[in-house]
Scaffold this motif. Structure first.
Motif, PDB file in Angstrom:
ATOM      1  N   ARG A   1       0.906  -1.150   0.035  1.00 34.63           N
ATOM      2  CA  ARG A   1      -0.024   0.017   0.056  1.00 34.63           C
ATOM      3  C   ARG A   1       0.856   1.312  -0.148  1.00 34.63           C
ATOM      4  NH1 ARG A   1      -5.452  -0.310  -1.235  1.00 34.63           N
ATOM      5  NH2 ARG A   1      -5.594   1.505  -0.096  1.00 34.63           N
ATOM      6  N   ALA A   2       2.018   1.277   0.738  1.00 35.61           N
ATOM      7  CA  ALA A   2       2.815   2.388   0.627  1.00 35.61           C
ATOM      8  C   ALA A   2       3.268   2.447  -0.414  1.00 35.61           C
ATOM      9  CB  ALA A   2       3.933   2.125   1.702  1.00 35.61           C
ATOM     10  N   VAL A   3       3.813   1.545  -1.375  1.00 34.62           N
ATOM     11  CA  VAL A   3       4.278   1.724  -2.687  1.00 34.62           C
ATOM     12  C   VAL A   3       3.344   2.336  -3.459  1.00 34.62           C
ATOM     13  CG1 VAL A   3       4.677   0.625  -4.764  1.00 34.62           C
ATOM     14  CG2 VAL A   3       5.874  -0.301  -2.766  1.00 34.62           C
ATOM     15  N   LEU A   4       1.931   2.141  -3.526  1.00 34.41           N
ATOM     16  CA  LEU A   4       0.947   2.748  -4.399  1.00 34.41           C
ATOM     17  C   LEU A   4       0.595   4.097  -3.889  1.00 34.41           C
ATOM     18  CD1 LEU A   4      -1.861  -0.436  -4.278  1.00 34.41           C
ATOM     19  CD2 LEU A   4       0.208   0.490  -6.167  1.00 34.41           C
ATOM     20  N   MET A   5       0.782   4.448  -2.551  1.00 37.97           N
ATOM     21  CA  MET A   5       0.384   5.743  -1.893  1.00 37.97           C
ATOM     22  C   MET A   5       1.738   6.597  -2.542  1.00 37.97           C
ATOM     23  SD  MET A   5      -1.012   4.798   1.839  1.00 37.97           S
ATOM     24  CE  MET A   5      -0.815   6.498   2.207  1.00 37.97           C
ATOM     25  N   ILE A   6       2.984   6.022  -2.384  1.00 33.02           N
ATOM     26  CA  ILE A   6       4.224   7.023  -2.859  1.00 33.02           C
ATOM     27  C   ILE A   6       3.900   7.305  -4.247  1.00 33.02           C
ATOM     28  CG2 ILE A   6       6.370   6.999  -3.280  1.00 33.02           C
ATOM     29  CD1 ILE A   6       6.866   5.442  -0.636  1.00 33.02           C
ATOM     30  N   ALA A   7       3.680   5.988  -5.304  1.00 37.00           N
ATOM     31  CA  ALA A   7       3.500   6.647  -6.614  1.00 37.00           C
ATOM     32  C   ALA A   7       2.303   7.530  -6.786  1.00 37.00           C
ATOM     33  CB  ALA A   7       2.987   5.036  -7.243  1.00 37.00           C
ATOM     34  N   THR A   8       1.248   7.452  -6.417  1.00 32.70           N
ATOM     35  CA  THR A   8       0.083   8.238  -6.508  1.00 32.70           C
ATOM     36  C   THR A   8       0.508   9.923  -5.958  1.00 32.70           C
ATOM     37  OG1 THR A   8      -1.586   6.676  -6.090  1.00 32.70           O
ATOM     38  CG2 THR A   8      -2.173   9.094  -5.780  1.00 32.70           C
ATOM     39  N   ALA A   9       1.359  10.103  -4.949  1.00 31.95           N
ATOM     40  CA  ALA A   9       1.740  11.343  -4.361  1.00 31.95           C
ATOM     41  C   ALA A   9       2.608  12.028  -5.413  1.00 31.95           C
ATOM     42  CB  ALA A   9       2.339  10.967  -3.280  1.00 31.95           C
ATOM     43  N   VAL A  10       3.632  11.103  -5.744  1.00 28.51           N
ATOM     44  CA  VAL A  10       4.400  11.710  -6.955  1.00 28.51           C
ATOM     45  C   VAL A  10       3.792  12.030  -8.304  1.00 28.51           C
ATOM     46  CG1 VAL A  10       6.345  11.127  -8.523  1.00 28.51           C
ATOM     47  CG2 VAL A  10       6.426  10.464  -6.089  1.00 28.51           C
ATOM     48  N   ALA A  11       2.775  11.172  -8.750  1.00 26.19           N
ATOM     49  CA  ALA A  11       2.015  11.695 -10.022  1.00 26.19           C
ATOM     50  C   ALA A  11       1.233  12.692  -9.609  1.00 26.19           C
ATOM     51  CB  ALA A  11       0.991  10.470 -10.176  1.00 26.19           C
ATOM     52  N   ALA A  12       0.584  13.266  -8.429  1.00 24.04           N
ATOM     53  CA  ALA A  12      -0.141  14.233  -8.196  1.00 24.04           C
ATOM     54  C   ALA A  12       0.841  15.526  -8.147  1.00 24.04           C
ATOM     55  CB  ALA A  12      -0.661  14.235  -6.506  1.00 24.04           C
ATOM     56  N   GLY A  13       2.209  15.381  -7.858  1.00 22.63           N
ATOM     57  CA  GLY A  13       2.877  16.464  -7.721  1.00 22.63           C
ATOM     58  C   GLY A  13       3.487  16.664  -9.092  1.00 22.63           C
ATOM     59  N   LEU A  14       3.229  15.887 -10.188  1.00 18.34           N
ATOM     60  CA  LEU A  14       3.819  16.316 -11.534  1.00 18.34           C
ATOM     61  C   LEU A  14       2.776  17.064 -12.141  1.00 18.34           C
ATOM     62  CD1 LEU A  14       4.996  12.550 -12.615  1.00 18.34           C
ATOM     63  CD2 LEU A  14       6.246  14.483 -11.702  1.00 18.34           C
ATOM     64  N   GLY A  15       1.553  17.218 -11.839  1.00 19.45           N
ATOM     65  CA  GLY A  15       0.332  17.984 -12.516  1.00 19.45           C
ATOM     66  C   GLY A  15      -0.714  17.213 -12.676  1.00 19.45           C
ATOM     67  N   ASP A  16      -1.935  17.986 -12.883  1.00 20.29           N
ATOM     68  CA  ASP A  16      -3.252  17.649 -13.236  1.00 20.29           C
ATOM     69  C   ASP A  16      -3.198  16.421 -14.306  1.00 20.29           C
ATOM     70  OD1 ASP A  16      -3.995  19.322 -11.408  1.00 20.29           O
ATOM     71  OD2 ASP A  16      -4.950  20.688 -12.623  1.00 20.29           O
ATOM     72  N   ALA A  17      -2.675  16.739 -15.421  1.00 22.48           N
ATOM     73  CA  ALA A  17      -2.677  15.648 -16.563  1.00 22.48           C
ATOM     74  C   ALA A  17      -1.911  14.397 -16.298  1.00 22.48           C
ATOM     75  CB  ALA A  17      -2.062  16.346 -17.714  1.00 22.48           C
ATOM     76  N   ASP A  18      -1.029  14.495 -15.241  1.00 24.48           N
ATOM     77  CA  ASP A  18      -0.084  13.085 -15.063  1.00 24.48           C
ATOM     78  C   ASP A  18      -0.880  12.442 -13.923  1.00 24.48           C
ATOM     79  OD1 ASP A  18       2.881  13.470 -15.975  1.00 24.48           O
ATOM     80  OD2 ASP A  18       2.147  15.600 -15.515  1.00 24.48           O
ATOM     81  N   ILE A  19      -1.699  13.101 -12.746  1.00 24.58           N
ATOM     82  CA  ILE A  19      -2.343  12.456 -12.115  1.00 24.58           C
ATOM     83  C   ILE A  19      -3.680  11.633 -12.517  1.00 24.58           C
ATOM     84  CG2 ILE A  19      -3.592  14.390 -11.227  1.00 24.58           C
ATOM     85  CD1 ILE A  19      -2.525  11.365  -8.885  1.00 24.58           C
ATOM     86  N   ALA A  20      -4.273  12.431 -13.615  1.00 20.96           N
ATOM     87  CA  ALA A  20      -5.275  11.940 -14.079  1.00 20.96           C
ATOM     88  C   ALA A  20      -4.914  10.660 -14.936  1.00 20.96           C
ATOM     89  CB  ALA A  20      -5.923  12.937 -15.103  1.00 20.96           C
ATOM     90  N   ALA A  21      -3.890  10.889 -15.591  1.00 20.98           N
ATOM     91  CA  ALA A  21      -3.317   9.471 -16.498  1.00 20.98           C
ATOM     92  C   ALA A  21      -2.981   8.570 -15.584  1.00 20.98           C
ATOM     93  CB  ALA A  21      -2.371  10.024 -17.308  1.00 20.98           C
ATOM     94  N   HIS A  22      -2.581   8.948 -14.401  1.00 20.33           N
ATOM     95  CA  HIS A  22      -2.307   7.806 -13.329  1.00 20.33           C
ATOM     96  C   HIS A  22      -3.240   7.111 -12.746  1.00 20.33           C
ATOM     97  CE1 HIS A  22       0.283   6.054 -10.226  1.00 20.33           C
ATOM     98  NE2 HIS A  22      -0.410   6.381  -9.368  1.00 20.33           N
ATOM     99  N   GLN A  23      -4.278   7.721 -12.403  1.00 21.73           N
ATOM    100  CA  GLN A  23      -5.542   7.379 -12.046  1.00 21.73           C
ATOM    101  C   GLN A  23      -6.060   6.322 -13.029  1.00 21.73           C
ATOM    102  OE1 GLN A  23      -4.734   7.912  -8.537  1.00 21.73           O
ATOM    103  NE2 GLN A  23      -6.936   7.276  -8.762  1.00 21.73           N
ATOM    104  N   ILE A  24      -5.969   6.706 -14.426  1.00 18.11           N
ATOM    105  CA  ILE A  24      -6.532   5.753 -15.424  1.00 18.11           C
ATOM    106  C   ILE A  24      -5.760   4.534 -15.237  1.00 18.11           C
ATOM    107  CG2 ILE A  24      -6.777   5.604 -17.957  1.00 18.11           C
ATOM    108  CD1 ILE A  24      -7.784   8.372 -17.971  1.00 18.11           C
ATOM    109  N   ILE A  25      -4.331   4.740 -15.323  1.00 21.56           N
ATOM    110  CA  ILE A  25      -3.426   3.339 -15.481  1.00 21.56           C
ATOM    111  C   ILE A  25      -3.645   2.504 -14.217  1.00 21.56           C
ATOM    112  CG2 ILE A  25      -1.074   2.682 -15.245  1.00 21.56           C
ATOM    113  CD1 ILE A  25      -0.410   5.124 -16.682  1.00 21.56           C
ATOM    114  N   LEU A  26      -4.159   2.986 -13.038  1.00 19.40           N
ATOM    115  CA  LEU A  26      -4.257   2.452 -11.885  1.00 19.40           C
ATOM    116  C   LEU A  26      -5.518   1.534 -12.064  1.00 19.40           C
ATOM    117  CD1 LEU A  26      -3.357   4.540  -8.965  1.00 19.40           C
ATOM    118  CD2 LEU A  26      -2.079   2.511  -9.641  1.00 19.40           C
TER     119      LEU A  26
END
Length: 449
Positions: free
Chosen positions: A256-281
């Motif tokens: 779970r920590a791995v997934l939370m770190i990945a999501t936190a990093v994606a959120a810091g990259l920008g809106d487009a990145d976190i949106a794409a990250h959620q789709i991939i997840l």
């Protein structure tokens, strides 16, 4: 444990066809049950979504909190499967069901503790997620009511582990389908028919969960009476179940920590990145169900072979399941590549998100064969009761992944680089699990480990 006397070659080395039949018989129903579980949330979302955006936002926050709380205790299913299947392999069905009952009692106790913790802290938990003033009241309402169903959800996990250990994955499939149908009907009736709004959705889900738990208990109690197993709580048995679950809890929290770190990093990259990250997840989770179904078969089959002191059968089954994992991983990777132009527009029409998504999806496709090996070996070692090693292996993986992922914003590469870091994480998991599998140290035979 000492090994059993040498058996005839035909008995000790089942054919690949026999292994394939066993894997299919267990994995296909398991896949159906796994897919049915997230449909609860989807049904709730579809029904509550028509009440308004604040209600849907509140549901999203509460559902995330609930799923996190329950997933932490997934060891109730995993550890119970391993323990029960060993007893089955040893031919002691009475002890198998008795051991499963210890898991159910542990689930009931843990569920009660979680309910007591969640009810008063619900407003604080919702606030922690940054809920808006309009969504927060709905989130608190849904969370407090749905929390009452947590004991039932945990009992379902433990009961599922019993049936998997008994080599029965069909009953969990039927219960999951029935629970989904009842949940949907109750939600519609209570939300709109009774006019209870989001509270009606929560009550409908709680009722459905207790109904599922009741069905499982009926099946387990019948089996216990048939084989003369006691249903009473046993302090020593419950304590042993908890001790067996601790390493798997560490493994789950690390993952779970791995997934939370990945999501936190994606959120810091920008809106487009976190949106794409959620789709991939979302896509990653769907593919994980297919691979996890093979892992569940591995838990049940390996535990049975080791319980019957057939180390050669366990090795053969492990090898064959790894081949299945690789094959399905390659197939899933190819499906991602071939179908990406079709499903990307279904998730978003934003071309910036699509452009961010495309190269990261190719990385995901490349990872899938590795993921296939990881899921299978994870299931094999769980079935062998090798929880302590799985805990340490996942901690090592987290220690490698975390600094690499956190460096992504500094080094550049965006979401694609982040998913290469996820690929590194999977490779590390594969190497640690493959080393253990080749060492043979997990081949501990007998009714108990």
């Amino acid at each position: 444990m000492t090994q059993a006397p040498a058996a005839p070659e035909n008995d000790r080395r089942p054919s690949r066809r026999r292994h394939d039949r066993e894997i299919v018989a267990l994995a296909v129903p398991a896949f159906g049950a796994l897919v049915a579980e997230p449909l609860f949330v989807m049904a709730d979302s579809a029904i509550v979504g028509h009440l308004g955006t604040p209600q849907l936002a509140g549901l999203g926050i509460a559902a995330t909190l609930l799923s996190t709380a329950v997933s932490v205790f997934i060891f109730l299913a995993y550890a119970t499967t391993a323990a029960v299947s060993r007893r089955v392999g040893a031919g002691d069905l009475r002890a198998a069901i008795r051991q499963g009952m210890d898991g159910i009692w542990l689930a009931l106790l843990l569920g009660a503790v979680v309910v007591v913790a969640v009810l008063p802290s619900a407003p604080w938990l919702v606030e922690l997620f940054g809920a808006s003033d309009t969504a927060a009241p709905f989130a608190v309402t849904y969370l407090r009511i749905s929390a009452l169903g947590i004991p039932a959800m945990l009992m379902v996990l433990a009961s599922t582990g019993i049936l998997r250990g008994l080599q029965n994955t069909r009953t969990p499939l039927y219960v999951a389908i029935g629970g989904f149908a009842v949940n949907g009907a109750l939600n519609v009736g209570l939300v709109y028919g009774a006019g209870l709004g989001i509270a009606g959705s929560a009550w409908g889900t709680v009722i459905a969960q207790f109904g599922m738990a009741a069905v499982y208990l009926t099946v387990v109690v019948r089996g216990a009476r048939r084989h003369g197993a006691s249903l009473r709580p046993d302090a020593a048995g419950i304590r042993n179940s908890a001790q067996a679950g601790v390493p798997l809890l560490v493994r789950t929290l690390s993952l779970r920590a791995v997934l939370m770190i990945a999501t936190a990093v994606a959120a810091g990259l920008g809106d487009a990145d976190i949106a794409a990250h959620q789709i991939i997840l979302s896509l990653w989770s769907l593919m994980a169900f297919a691979l996890d179904a093979i892992a569940i078969a591995g838990q049940a089959i390996i535990g049975r072979y080791l319980g019957s002191e057939d180390t050669e059968g366990a090795r053969q089954a492990c090898r064959r399941m790894v081949e299945w994992g690789v094959a399905f991983g390659v197939l899933l990777g190819l499906l991602v590549v071939v179908t990406r132009p079709l499903f990307m527009p279904l998730f978003t029409s934003d071309h910036t998100v699509q452009d961010t998504l495309l190269p990261a999806l190719l990385v995901v496709a490349v990872i899938q064969p590795v993921a296939g090996v990881v899921f299978v070996l994870d299931g094999v070692l769980m079935g062998a009761g090798d929880g302590p090693y799985l805990a340490w292996a996942m901690l090592v993986t987290l220690a490698v992944f975390a600094p690499v992922a956190l460096l992504v914003p500094t080094l550049g590469g965006g979401l694609t680089a982040l998913w290469w870091a996820m690929g590194l994480m999977m490779v590390v998991r594969m190497l640690t699990l493959a080393w253990r599998a080749r060492s043979g140290r997990w081949l501990v035979t007998g009714a108990t480990r």
